[in-house]
Enzyme design. Structure first.
Site, PDB file in Angstrom:
ATOM      1  N   LYS A   1     -57.386  11.248  18.049  1.00  0.00           N
ATOM      2  CA  LYS A   1     -58.126  12.006  17.045  1.00  0.00           C
ATOM      3  C   LYS A   1     -57.179  12.300  15.888  1.00  0.00           C
ATOM      4  O   LYS A   1     -56.160  12.958  16.061  1.00  0.00           O
ATOM      5  CB  LYS A   1     -58.660  13.307  17.638  1.00  0.00           C
TER       6      LYS A   1
ATOM      7  N   LYS B   1     -61.275   8.520  16.702  1.00  0.00           N
ATOM      8  CA  LYS B   1     -62.014   9.325  15.739  1.00  0.00           C
ATOM      9  C   LYS B   1     -61.157   9.587  14.515  1.00  0.00           C
ATOM     10  O   LYS B   1     -59.993   9.952  14.677  1.00  0.00           O
ATOM     11  CB  LYS B   1     -62.386  10.644  16.423  1.00  0.00           C
TER      12      LYS B   1
HETATM   13  N1  LIG Z   1     -64.515  17.784  17.226  1.00  0.00           N
HETATM   14  C1  LIG Z   1     -65.397  17.353  16.188  1.00  0.00           C
HETATM   15  C2  LIG Z   1     -64.718  17.227  14.862  1.00  0.00           C
HETATM   16  O1  LIG Z   1     -63.584  17.603  14.744  1.00  0.00           O
HETATM   17  C3  LIG Z   1     -65.373  16.629  13.647  1.00  0.00           C
HETATM   18  C4  LIG Z   1     -66.502  15.709  13.852  1.00  0.00           C
HETATM   19  C5  LIG Z   1     -67.172  15.268  12.571  1.00  0.00           C
HETATM   20  O2  LIG Z   1     -66.603  15.408  11.482  1.00  0.00           O
HETATM   21  O3  LIG Z   1     -68.283  14.763  12.640  1.00  0.00           O
END
Ligand SMILES: NCC(=O)CCC(=O)O
Ligand SMILES: [Mg+2]
Length: 330
Positions: A198, A253
């Site tokens: 992430k 992500k």
């Molecule tokens: N734990 C979720 C996020 O940090 C953000 C997700 C997003 O921007 O859609």
């Protein structure tokens, strides 16, 4: 042998041969819908930076879940947007057995037991400062005390019936600690989706509006725990650690700007690899489409197909329901 014996355009000439040589196909069963839950009844509260996305009270969430089931979307990822008075320095609302998330989980599981539920495990919706963990006097997010809190949060979600707990916090060692706690408590079927790679991305801005953490976070950032956007080898180390600690699936992500990472993770480990088309990606596609600058259906399906092509097994997206409808020809 080359031109003219090899003409790449021959196979592209007609729809039938394009179909036969197509390498990847996006399906509704690849998609995970993302939803924000709020208190109340009959509430649909628009997220201003994500036109078309509403925060939903539990009764409205049930309607959205029904739509997922009808469209063949296998799972729903839940994020709470709790009232301001549910926030505290110790984030203890996160493991309150009757909190918003757990009430939503029980309601969804009672009505649609076949729909997979993925629960976010991170403290940011529950902290007064909007960080994903517990902070010391200097504001630094403390690793071990945060992991202890995440264990309590995961156990509470498992107890409520969550199918997947999904730690999105990026603390070190939390996957192993959560796995051990789940096993010890007898939750041997609860899956862990680890947000392993992430990144500290600016594409999360609209999400922070949606869960109501952006004002609290203020000028703060998450650079001491989320990954530097410039790194790739580091993502492989993160993923390897989480697999070894007991993750059932790993996540990369954001999505579209990070498909090189998805490909490396999939090629290196061959484990279930999920990718998250985040709020900022949604906002970009939506805004350009609303301006008439892009064809929404075409660019959304292209983006999601690109994620599959990069090696993603499943895609979390705010567009899941729209995309599933478009795939049916709707
Ligand atoms: N734990 C979720 C996020 O940090 C953000 C997700 C997003 O921007 O859609
Ligand atoms: Mg890690």
């Amino acid at each position: 042998m080359s031109f003219p014996a090899i003409r790449m355009r021959r196979m592209r000439r007609d729809a039938f041969s394009r179909a036969l040589m197509r390498e990847h196909t996006l399906l509704a069963s690849d998609l995970i819908m993302v939803a924000f839950v709020i208190e109340g009844e009959g509430q649909r509260d628009p997220v201003l930076s994500m036109p078309g996305v509403d925060r939903l009270s539990i009764d409205e969430l049930l309607k959205l879940a029904g739509e997922c089931v009808r469209l063949g979307i296998p799972a729903l990822a839940l994020f709470p947007s709790p009232d301001a008075d549910a926030k505290s320095l110790d984030a203890s609302e996160a493991w309150n057995p009757d909190n918003l998330m757990h009430r939503a989980t029980r309601a969804l599981k009672a009505r649609y037991p076949e729909l997979g539920l993925i629960g976010d495990v991170a403290l940011d919706p529950y902290t007064t400062h909007g960080q994903d963990g517990l902070i010391d006097a200097s504001g630094y997010v403390m690793n071990e005390p945060t992991v202890e809190a995440l264990i309590k949060m995961s156990l509470a979600q498992a107890e409520a019936g969550m199918d997947f707990v999904a730690p999105s916090d990026m603390m070190d060692g939390r996957i192993g600690a959560i796995r051990e706690a789940l096993e010890d408590a007898g939750y041997i079927h609860t899956r862990i989706l680890a947000y392993s790679a992430k990144y500290a991305s600016a594409f999360y801005g609209p999400f922070r509006d949606a869960v109501g953490s952006s004002a609290n976070l203020g000028k703060g950032n998450k650079h001491t725990y989320q990954m530097d956007v410039a790194n790739s080898d580091e993502a492989l180390r993160e993923v390897e650690l989480d697999i070894n600690e007991g993750a059932d699936a790993v996540m990369v992500k954001p999505g579209l700007p990070y498909l090189d990472i998805v490909r490396r993770v999939k090629d290196t480990f061959g484990v279930p690899t999920f990718v998250y088309q985040v709020s900022g990606e949604y906002a970009m596609l939506k805004a350009a489409s609303q301006n008439g600058w892009l064809d929404e259906k075409a660019v959304v399906l292209e983006s999601l197909t690109a994620m599959k092509r990069a090696g993603a097994d499943a895609i979390l997206t705010y567009y899941a329901i729209d995309a599933a409808r478009w795939l049916r020809g709707g």
